[in-house]
Design an enzyme around this catalytic site. Sequence first.
Site, PDB file in Angstrom:
ATOM      1  N   TYR A 139       0.805  -1.224   0.000  1.00 25.75           N
ATOM      2  CA  TYR A 139       0.000   0.000   0.000  1.00 25.75           C
ATOM      3  C   TYR A 139       0.837   1.273   0.000  1.00 25.75           C
ATOM      4  O   TYR A 139       0.330   2.351  -0.281  1.00 25.75           O
ATOM      5  CB  TYR A 139      -0.918   0.039   1.222  1.00 25.75           C
ATOM      6  CG  TYR A 139      -2.198  -0.737   1.039  1.00 25.75           C
ATOM      7  CD1 TYR A 139      -2.173  -2.090   0.781  1.00 25.75           C
ATOM      8  CD2 TYR A 139      -3.431  -0.098   1.125  1.00 25.75           C
ATOM      9  CE1 TYR A 139      -3.342  -2.802   0.622  1.00 25.75           C
ATOM     10  CE2 TYR A 139      -4.600  -0.800   0.971  1.00 25.75           C
ATOM     11  CZ  TYR A 139      -4.553  -2.154   0.719  1.00 25.75           C
ATOM     12  OH  TYR A 139      -5.717  -2.860   0.559  1.00 25.75           O
ATOM     13  N   LYS A 157       3.528 -15.658   1.410  1.00 27.33           N
ATOM     14  CA  LYS A 157       3.725 -16.325   0.117  1.00 27.33           C
ATOM     15  C   LYS A 157       5.233 -16.571  -0.011  1.00 27.33           C
ATOM     16  O   LYS A 157       5.902 -16.041  -0.909  1.00 27.33           O
ATOM     17  CB  LYS A 157       3.171 -15.425  -1.011  1.00 27.33           C
ATOM     18  CG  LYS A 157       3.101 -16.071  -2.369  1.00 27.33           C
ATOM     19  CD  LYS A 157       2.051 -17.170  -2.497  1.00 27.33           C
ATOM     20  CE  LYS A 157       2.112 -17.818  -3.875  1.00 27.33           C
ATOM     21  NZ  LYS A 157       1.257 -19.022  -3.973  1.00 27.33           N
ATOM     22  N   ASP A 205      -2.602 -18.567  -0.562  1.00 31.48           N
ATOM     23  CA  ASP A 205      -3.598 -19.244  -1.407  1.00 31.48           C
ATOM     24  C   ASP A 205      -4.250 -20.392  -0.641  1.00 31.48           C
ATOM     25  O   ASP A 205      -5.478 -20.575  -0.686  1.00 31.48           O
ATOM     26  CB  ASP A 205      -3.001 -19.694  -2.751  1.00 31.48           C
ATOM     27  CG  ASP A 205      -1.653 -20.399  -2.623  1.00 31.48           C
ATOM     28  OD1 ASP A 205      -1.090 -20.433  -1.515  1.00 31.48           O
ATOM     29  OD2 ASP A 205      -1.161 -20.918  -3.651  1.00 31.48           O
ATOM     30  N   ASP A 215      -6.234  -7.504   3.552  1.00 33.70           N
ATOM     31  CA  ASP A 215      -7.371  -6.816   2.937  1.00 33.70           C
ATOM     32  C   ASP A 215      -8.256  -7.830   2.204  1.00 33.70           C
ATOM     33  O   ASP A 215      -9.478  -7.867   2.379  1.00 33.70           O
ATOM     34  CB  ASP A 215      -6.858  -5.751   1.960  1.00 33.70           C
ATOM     35  CG  ASP A 215      -7.994  -5.006   1.264  1.00 33.70           C
ATOM     36  OD1 ASP A 215      -8.946  -4.621   1.967  1.00 33.70           O
ATOM     37  OD2 ASP A 215      -7.928  -4.834   0.038  1.00 33.70           O
ATOM     38  N   ASP A 226     -12.216  -9.668   3.444  1.00 32.27           N
ATOM     39  CA  ASP A 226     -13.458  -9.607   2.655  1.00 32.27           C
ATOM     40  C   ASP A 226     -14.000 -11.025   2.462  1.00 32.27           C
ATOM     41  O   ASP A 226     -15.209 -11.266   2.572  1.00 32.27           O
ATOM     42  CB  ASP A 226     -13.219  -8.969   1.273  1.00 32.27           C
ATOM     43  CG  ASP A 226     -13.463  -7.457   1.269  1.00 32.27           C
ATOM     44  OD1 ASP A 226     -13.241  -6.813   2.315  1.00 32.27           O
ATOM     45  OD2 ASP A 226     -13.861  -6.918   0.217  1.00 32.27           O
TER      46      ASP A 226
HETATM   47  C1  IPM Z   1     -10.258  -1.700   3.832  1.00 32.84           C
HETATM   48  C2  IPM Z   1     -10.539  -1.005   2.542  1.00 32.84           C
HETATM   49  C3  IPM Z   1      -9.410  -0.019   2.208  1.00 32.84           C
HETATM   50  C4  IPM Z   1      -8.128  -0.831   2.103  1.00 32.84           C
HETATM   51  C5  IPM Z   1      -9.664   0.820   0.947  1.00 32.84           C
HETATM   52  C6  IPM Z   1     -10.890   1.699   1.113  1.00 32.84           C
HETATM   53  C7  IPM Z   1      -8.492   1.623   0.540  1.00 32.84           C
HETATM   54  O1  IPM Z   1     -10.720  -1.929   1.522  1.00 32.84           O
HETATM   55  O2  IPM Z   1     -10.061  -1.022   4.862  1.00 32.84           O
HETATM   56  O3  IPM Z   1     -10.239  -2.933   3.866  1.00 32.84           O
HETATM   57  O4  IPM Z   1      -7.860  -1.416   1.053  1.00 32.84           O
HETATM   58  O5  IPM Z   1      -7.396  -0.882   3.081  1.00 32.84           O
HETATM   59 MG    MG Z   2     -10.797  -3.942   2.198  1.00 31.76          MG
END
Ligand code: IPM
Ligand code: MG
Length: 373
Positions: A143, A200, A232, A256, A260
């Site tokens: 990042y 990884k 993975d 990240d 999700d």
């Molecule tokens: C998160 C979000 C952020 C990230 C975005 C909004 C930049 O997806 O906090 O998980 O990737 O960190």
């Molecule tokens: Mg995110």
Amino acid sequence: MSKATITVLPGDGVGPEVTAQALKVLRAVEEKCGHSFTVHKRRVGLDALAAEGVAISESTFETCAQSDAILFGAVGSLPAGEDRSGGPRPEQALFRLRKEFGFFANLRPVRPFEALYGASSLKPEHLKGADMIFVRELSAGLYYGRLESVPGKPSEIRRTQQGTEAVDTLLYTEEEIERVVRAAFEIALDRERKVTSVDKANVLSSSVLWREVVERVAADHPTVTYEHMLVDACAMRLIRTPSDFDVIVTENLFGDILTDEASMLTGSIGMLPSASLGTRRTAGGMFGLYEPIHGSAPDIAGQDKANPVGAILSAALLLRHSLGLAQEASAVEEAVEAAIREGYRTPDLDEDGRTVVGTEEMGRRILDRLRQP
Ligand code: IPM
Ligand code: MG
């Protein structure tokens, strides 16, 4: 009685709707328990870009710096057709807050509520016993240099004589790895004492160093069992046998993506909270930033459809980690679970036979439970 200053940054899209509910919960805790919270509300993201010309202004940054905690909504998603290539992006506000306040450990607990097993895409028998916490490294890795060109960490598109190329840099110092891995092992001491470190290492040098550091930190924690897992394989195990995990520590981008994925165990990404912590202490705990893991969801913004639970559970984490109010935090978490057990759901969790309610009403149902003696 506890006194605290909280800066609220609602941001974009559904951010204002969900933080409004989380703030009501904090106010209810304040009233019920006799605390005194001073709240400053400021602009961030697209909202700040439109009104103040920057994703986060110096004065907002200063207000955050003077607070015990930051409650954050969401930023991002430029309106369709709007081209800001090369210009300031709303997400820069978040990267700056994470980086400059040294929030290197992003805690993302994932514990599916039994009442929501039916809302998950997984079969209920796979969800039983799932209860994990991700410790996502948050202030280094791929990042950064997103913020600006940090020398030696390019992140850019380059026009060369041979054509156009792009580069991002995955750079970690030993120290950056060690502090987050230590945080994970310390968290494990209060849980099931098991750490899964995700990397990884069969491909990336940064992961080879990551493993070395984990070995060293693990040696200082003989009562914690640990394992290394390739990212993975972890993505697969998360939906095959999620109950295998306790504490998962990993690099910024891996964290990240995996969180999700893990949110689907709970039925919706709208359910997951997060706490971003560094080393600065407050009177009651640690200075931190609290936000749901979901984004600004512009497709449903302003329609009273967003799930406020991720934001409300983030407020609970704020009470626990920054204000040292563990009992109050648990009361909020129990109120959320009770409202869900009683059948209230925002549209993202729609199931047959449940009562679908809007953002406001979901917040009100949770508040009702919280206010009960
Ligand atoms: C998160 C979000 C952020 C990230 C975005 C909004 C930049 O997806 O906090 O998980 O990737 O960190
Ligand atoms: Mg995110």
